[in-house]
Design a protein around this motif. Structure first.
Motif, PDB file in Angstrom:
ATOM      1  N   GLU A  99       0.082 -51.919  20.315  1.00  0.00           N
ATOM      2  CA  GLU A  99       0.594 -50.607  20.708  1.00  0.00           C
ATOM      3  C   GLU A  99       0.681 -50.547  22.230  1.00  0.00           C
ATOM      4  N   PRO A 100       1.742 -49.919  22.746  1.00  0.00           N
ATOM      5  CA  PRO A 100       1.867 -49.803  24.204  1.00  0.00           C
ATOM      6  C   PRO A 100       0.684 -49.037  24.806  1.00  0.00           C
ATOM      7  N   ARG A 101       0.409 -49.345  26.049  1.00  0.00           N
ATOM      8  CA  ARG A 101      -0.682 -48.684  26.771  1.00  0.00           C
ATOM      9  C   ARG A 101      -0.425 -47.186  26.881  1.00  0.00           C
ATOM     10  N   LEU A 102      -1.496 -46.449  27.086  1.00  0.00           N
ATOM     11  CA  LEU A 102      -1.406 -45.000  27.245  1.00  0.00           C
ATOM     12  C   LEU A 102      -0.388 -44.624  28.330  1.00  0.00           C
ATOM     13  N   GLU A 103      -0.451 -45.283  29.467  1.00  0.00           N
ATOM     14  CA  GLU A 103       0.440 -44.953  30.570  1.00  0.00           C
ATOM     15  C   GLU A 103       1.897 -45.154  30.187  1.00  0.00           C
ATOM     16  N   THR A 104       2.177 -46.211  29.465  1.00  0.00           N
ATOM     17  CA  THR A 104       3.552 -46.503  29.029  1.00  0.00           C
ATOM     18  C   THR A 104       4.034 -45.415  28.073  1.00  0.00           C
ATOM     19  N   ARG A 105       3.198 -45.051  27.119  1.00  0.00           N
ATOM     20  CA  ARG A 105       3.566 -43.984  26.180  1.00  0.00           C
ATOM     21  C   ARG A 105       3.750 -42.662  26.910  1.00  0.00           C
ATOM     22  N   ALA A 106       2.863 -42.371  27.858  1.00  0.00           N
ATOM     23  CA  ALA A 106       2.934 -41.115  28.600  1.00  0.00           C
ATOM     24  C   ALA A 106       4.184 -41.047  29.467  1.00  0.00           C
ATOM     25  N   ARG A 107       4.595 -42.165  30.035  1.00  0.00           N
ATOM     26  CA  ARG A 107       5.844 -42.168  30.817  1.00  0.00           C
ATOM     27  C   ARG A 107       7.026 -41.794  29.929  1.00  0.00           C
ATOM     28  N   SER A 108       7.039 -42.304  28.706  1.00  0.00           N
ATOM     29  CA  SER A 108       8.104 -41.942  27.764  1.00  0.00           C
ATOM     30  C   SER A 108       8.066 -40.456  27.452  1.00  0.00           C
ATOM     31  N   ARG A 109       6.861 -39.905  27.308  1.00  0.00           N
ATOM     32  CA  ARG A 109       6.720 -38.480  27.011  1.00  0.00           C
ATOM     33  C   ARG A 109       7.191 -37.624  28.177  1.00  0.00           C
ATOM     34  N   ALA A 110       6.846 -38.041  29.385  1.00  0.00           N
ATOM     35  CA  ALA A 110       7.326 -37.313  30.568  1.00  0.00           C
ATOM     36  C   ALA A 110       8.844 -37.373  30.634  1.00  0.00           C
ATOM     37  N   LEU A 111       9.399 -38.547  30.364  1.00  0.00           N
ATOM     38  CA  LEU A 111      10.853 -38.698  30.381  1.00  0.00           C
ATOM     39  C   LEU A 111      11.511 -37.785  29.351  1.00  0.00           C
ATOM     40  N   GLN A 112      10.950 -37.726  28.141  1.00  0.00           N
ATOM     41  CA  GLN A 112      11.514 -36.862  27.110  1.00  0.00           C
ATOM     42  C   GLN A 112      11.533 -35.406  27.569  1.00  0.00           C
ATOM     43  N   ALA A 113      10.458 -34.973  28.201  1.00  0.00           N
ATOM     44  CA  ALA A 113      10.374 -33.589  28.659  1.00  0.00           C
ATOM     45  C   ALA A 113      11.358 -33.317  29.799  1.00  0.00           C
ATOM     46  N   VAL A 114      11.414 -34.213  30.768  1.00  0.00           N
ATOM     47  CA  VAL A 114      12.304 -34.017  31.912  1.00  0.00           C
ATOM     48  C   VAL A 114      13.762 -34.068  31.463  1.00  0.00           C
ATOM     49  N   TYR A 115      14.066 -34.962  30.547  1.00  0.00           N
ATOM     50  CA  TYR A 115      15.431 -35.047  30.011  1.00  0.00           C
ATOM     51  C   TYR A 115      15.804 -33.749  29.278  1.00  0.00           C
ATOM     52  N   ALA A 116      14.918 -33.267  28.428  1.00  0.00           N
ATOM     53  CA  ALA A 116      15.183 -32.020  27.686  1.00  0.00           C
ATOM     54  C   ALA A 116      15.390 -30.860  28.651  1.00  0.00           C
ATOM     55  N   TRP A 117      14.566 -30.786  29.661  1.00  0.00           N
ATOM     56  CA  TRP A 117      14.689 -29.733  30.672  1.00  0.00           C
ATOM     57  C   TRP A 117      16.033 -29.847  31.396  1.00  0.00           C
TER      58      TRP A 117
END
Length: 140
Positions: free
Chosen positions: A3-21
């Motif tokens: 499984e990807p590291r926490l930081e890698t997963r969190a970067r994807s989550r930040a990207l999803q939020a910024v993209y949606a915004w």
């Protein structure tokens, strides 16, 4: 496959939020949009906390981030970029500004996100812009 590291997963989550915004016009508070997105897809608290630091940095320093990115995106205004590219650049710039992550790691992760959610051309563009951005900050 691990499984990807926490930081890698969190970067994807930040990207999803910024993209949606971004695609919603960027008028609502970014943090509010982030929480809605993360609630909708059930993001764990540890990922939210890490991604939240990026989101808060982008929200608090967006003008500076956008101005600085605009200075290194030769012949491209930030608003003319695709939403994915713009969102990846904002997330990586925020991380370079406030976190202790080595610049090469930030660039590598941003390129992966651009390639995953955008295209190979997106990844090359993001790499070039972030390289110039990191150099301006004295991180490369």
């Amino acid at each position: 496959m691990a499984e990807p590291r926490l930081e890698t997963r969190a970067r994807s989550r930040a990207l999803q939020a910024v993209y949606a915004w971004d695609v919603r016009g960027g008028t609502a508070p970014l943090r509010t949009v982030a929480v809605q997105v993360w609630d909708d897809i059930g993001i764990p608290q540890d990922e939210r906390a890490w991604a939240g630091r990026l989101v808060e940095t982008i929200e608090g320093r967006r003008t500076r981030i956008d101005d600085d990115l605009g200075e290194v995106t030769v012949n491209w205004r930030l608003e003319r970029l695709g939403a994915i590219e713009r969102s990846v650049l904002r997330c990586a710039a925020a991380e370079l500004l406030v976190m202790e992550t080595p610049a090469k790691v930030v660039l590598q992760e941003a390129v992966r996100l651009a390639e995953r959610f955008g295209s190979e051309q997106s990844a090359k563009f993001v790499n070039g812009v972030l390289d110039a951005f990191a150099r301006r900050l004295g991180k490369l």
